[in-house]
Design an enzyme around this catalytic site. Structure first.
Site, PDB file in Angstrom:
ATOM      1  N   GLY A 246     -31.705   2.134 -28.241  1.00  0.00           N
ATOM      2  CA  GLY A 246     -31.407   3.253 -29.160  1.00  0.00           C
ATOM      3  C   GLY A 246     -31.598   4.707 -28.803  1.00  0.00           C
ATOM      4  O   GLY A 246     -30.766   5.420 -29.455  1.00  0.00           O
ATOM      5  N   ARG A 247     -32.265   4.798 -27.779  1.00  0.00           N
ATOM      6  CA  ARG A 247     -32.396   6.207 -27.258  1.00  0.00           C
ATOM      7  C   ARG A 247     -32.487   6.398 -25.792  1.00  0.00           C
ATOM      8  O   ARG A 247     -32.540   7.411 -25.315  1.00  0.00           O
ATOM      9  CB  ARG A 247     -33.565   7.097 -27.947  1.00  0.00           C
ATOM     10  N   ASP A 278     -32.867   9.627 -34.474  1.00  0.00           N
ATOM     11  CA  ASP A 278     -32.176  10.652 -33.969  1.00  0.00           C
ATOM     12  C   ASP A 278     -31.703  10.532 -32.459  1.00  0.00           C
ATOM     13  O   ASP A 278     -31.107  11.375 -31.835  1.00  0.00           O
ATOM     14  CB  ASP A 278     -32.967  11.979 -33.838  1.00  0.00           C
ATOM     15  N   ARG A 380     -34.057  -6.826 -19.242  1.00  0.00           N
ATOM     16  CA  ARG A 380     -35.266  -7.173 -20.144  1.00  0.00           C
ATOM     17  C   ARG A 380     -34.927  -8.693 -20.647  1.00  0.00           C
ATOM     18  O   ARG A 380     -33.857  -9.317 -20.492  1.00  0.00           O
ATOM     19  CB  ARG A 380     -35.376  -6.245 -21.566  1.00  0.00           C
ATOM     20  N   ASP A 465     -38.704  -7.456 -25.909  1.00  0.00           N
ATOM     21  CA  ASP A 465     -37.666  -6.311 -25.449  1.00  0.00           C
ATOM     22  C   ASP A 465     -38.398  -5.081 -24.532  1.00  0.00           C
ATOM     23  O   ASP A 465     -37.652  -4.505 -23.964  1.00  0.00           O
ATOM     24  CB  ASP A 465     -37.294  -5.838 -26.707  1.00  0.00           C
ATOM     25  N   ASP A 475     -41.336   1.141 -20.448  1.00  0.00           N
ATOM     26  CA  ASP A 475     -41.466   1.461 -21.929  1.00  0.00           C
ATOM     27  C   ASP A 475     -42.986   2.018 -22.284  1.00  0.00           C
ATOM     28  O   ASP A 475     -43.398   1.313 -23.021  1.00  0.00           O
ATOM     29  CB  ASP A 475     -41.085   0.563 -22.826  1.00  0.00           C
TER      30      ASP A 475
END
Length: 652
Positions: A246-247, A278, A380, A465, A475
């Protein structure tokens, strides 16, 4: 690439590459320092002659490497050329080619002699030189999203129904400023100190992809599984087709000195998988990720790495934070529904004691930042999980769609083998290699969580994930190192008990189960074989954790596992009751072991290294509160038993 000695105007490494690759063999160039200072190491002609002679022999004897696993290993402040069997990927060199007798792709390093000649013309240590080391295997071996062009520039959340990646560009930070970089990681990538300090470096690693032609950018889809259960609730489309990077955007895949590295921006802007967010990261969380990943690497725990941290002096975004007025968590909080009623008060007390139990209740403005993380791959469990899910429910599908889904799944499995398990039965059938992957992955997952327990680390969001197929920490979102020992330590209320400190081996096994079922379609025995692999992995993880307690308790022989487990079974509840600091306890335990055997130490002497506060004002104790009552006697008994076992020849 950097050897100054030339033969007929060409570097010895160039000749070695051409000779070995021309024969279908490969070699590894190993260095314990940057290439540029090699001439300073080999100041004498004899040193250059030795290097030249070894390089020449490596080329001539390359075919024998099938029988020699490794000739030399990297040495500090020296350099060597070693050769390895068939493909150097088993040593992490990551070479690939297509042999005449097989269509299976193999890992390689670089693009042959033409590539080497071009690289020689570019100054080493620069981003341009790094781009010449590019080898984008994810893009070369996997399928693109067929709707990429239709949805260009791919900055909005949408369904990605097929394909392994979406090509796109990051959204650059405005007015980017350098914050910090890892010298060790920059050296591994071959980047010079001068390049790291350049404006081009800052702009490229703040999202300006056009600064370095030759390096590609992409984002990937993957699936979400929590504790082995498949979830689609986080997907805006309810089917999993909107979940993925997503980012995060991968900004290049390179092979430097025989090691493959993938670089990835965290906070590089929106992608099709942003789910309406965002796509940004803020400085606060980026600092934590940078420091934590490099710290874990230094602690010897498998992890992704951090190269750089860049902050914007213009861009900012709003994030939840704490006003201090939020209502504390209570025993009636619905998030504690899974906790037995009689334990809720204890859990609430533990959360409050470490300042947890409060939800963010205000929005604050924070500067945007980007951390560049680096790893051999970011593959992943969720990647394999997604394409296994897409194989299901195809009973009424057209033949064309069925073949596409089978191809995408097969390619994903093959790529996992190539990138992370290239030494697993490389000549075997896919079913055999997938089974071998599971056997090896069970060992790696065990080593990963055992490493977390060893250093007191808790990954508060260990979903499928956030679990790499290779068994590396990644992460760094909700995470932390534990101070006061608490088996239910977790970094946020939403972690639940399933991601708590001492439950991490169980979470690892749940992720392994997801991995095994994702590989089931290519296993000969299908799901039955996958479930057998899960049982074997459970044994591997249990053994790795037990071995951690053995080593932390000072037992040097693996045969001492039973003794170590017995001591740990008595010691663990005392650690809880005593409010012991996890790190300080183990550090001071070494001083207890070092006490003389004769005369036998008293209870007070046994405990003195641990509760130094009582006799040495100003020194810190390992306890967060003084030991009282019978607990002191129990500790003395356990420590005396432990020292006796160590003195019996099995320890230290």
């Amino acid at each position: 690439h950097g050897l100054r000695t030339k033969v007929r105007g060409r570097s010895l490494v160039h000749w070695a590459t051409e000779a070995c690759v021309g024969q279908g063999w490969s070699f590894t160039v190993c260095a314990g320092m940057p290439w540029a200072p090699i001439s300073k190491v080999h100041k004498r002609k004899s040193g250059l002659l030795l290097s030249s002679t070894f390089c020449f022999l490596s080329c001539m004897l390359a075919p024998l490497s099938a029988f020699v696993p490794t000739v030399l290993r990297p040495c500090s402040r020296t350099f060597c050329v070693g050769f390895v069997a068939r493909t150097a990927a088993a040593q992490g060199a990551n070479f690939w080619r297509t042999s005449p007798d097989s269509a299976r792709p193999r890992l390689r390093g670089g693009a042959g002699s033409a590539h080497m000649s071009a690289a020689a013309e570019t100054e080493m240590g620069t981003l341009s030189w790094l781009a010449q080391q590019a080898d984008h295997s994810w893009l070369a071996q996997l399928n693109p999203d067929p709707e990429t062009d239709k949805h260009a520039p791919n900055k909005q959340s949408r369904e990605v129904k097929s394909g392994h990646y979406v090509k796109l560009l990051p959204t650059p930070l405005r007015d980017p400023k350098y914050v910090i970089h890892s010298e060790a990681m920059a050296e591994s990538l071959g980047l010079s100190e001068a390049e790291v300090k350049s404006e081009r470096f800052v702009r490229f690693f703040s999202g300006d992809q056009k600064q370095v032609p030759g390096l590609e950018c992409w984002a990937t889809p993957y699936a979400l599984s929590i504790m082995g259960e498949r979830h689609t609730g986080n997907c805006p489309f309810g089917n999993g087709n909107g979940y993925g990077d997503g980012r995060a955007q991968s900004i290049g895949e390179v092979v430097v000195n025989g090691q493959r590295w993938e670089m990835q921006l965290k906070g590089g802007g929106r992608t099709p998988f942003c789910r309406g967010a965002d796509g940004r990261a803020v400085l606060r969380s980026s600092v934590r990720e940078f420091l934590a990943s490099e710290a874990m690497w230094a602690l010897g725990v498998p992890t992704t790495r951090a190269l750089s941290l860049i902050v914007s002096h213009t861009d900012s975004t709003r994030r939840p934070w704490y006003s201090g007025r939020a209502t504390q968590i209570t025993v009636d909080d619905p998030r504690l529904a899974m906790v037995p009623v009689e334990q809720r008060a204890q859990v609430v007390a533990q959360l409050r004691a470490r300042g947890a139990g409060r939800d963010p209740d205000v929005m604050i403005e924070e500067p945007c930042a980007i951390t560049t993380r680096v790893a051999p791959s970011f593959l992943r469990v969720g990647h394999l999980d997604l394409f296994a899910r897409r194989l299901q429910g195809l009973s009424g599908a057209r033949e064309e769609e069925r073949k596409l889904r089978e191809e995408e799944h097969r390619k994903m499995v093959e790529h996992a083998l190539l990138r992370e398990y290239p030494d697993v039965n490389p000549e075997g059938a896919l079913s055999e290699r997938a089974a071998g992957l599971l056997a090896e992955a069970g060992e790696r997952f065990g080593a990963l969580v055992a490493g977390w327990l060893r250093v007191g680390f808790c990954q508060g969001n260990f979903n499928g994930d956030n679990c790499l197929v290779a068994g590396r920490t990644m992460d760094y979102g909700p995470f932390g190192w534990m101070d006061q020992y608490d088996p239910l330590f977790a970094k946020w209320v939403g972690s639940g008990q399933h991601f708590a400190f001492m439950n991490q081996p169980t979470a690892a096994l749940a992720n392994f189960k997801t991995l095994a079922l994702a590989l089931a379609p290519v296993l000969k025995g299908g799901e039955a074989e996958a479930r057998a692999a899960v049982a074997a992995a459970a044994d591997s993880i249990e053994a790795a954790v037990a071995d951690t307690w053995r080593r932390k308790l000072g037992f040097k022989e693996r045969g001492s596992r039973a003794e170590a487990e017995g001591v740990w079974a008595r010691m663990e509840p005392l650690l809880r009751a005593s409010k012991a600091d996890w790190t300080l306890f183990w550090r001071q335990l070494a001083h207890v072991a070092a006490l003389p055997e004769h005369p036998p130490p008293s209870d007070h002497q046994l405990l003195q290294p641990l509760d130094a506060w009582s006799d040495s004002p100003g020194q810190h104790s390992v306890w967060y509160a003084p030991l009282v009552g019978s607990v002191r006697g129990e500790w003395a008994g356990v420590l005396r038993e432990w020292r006796g076992l160590l003195g019996g020849g099995g320890g230290l």
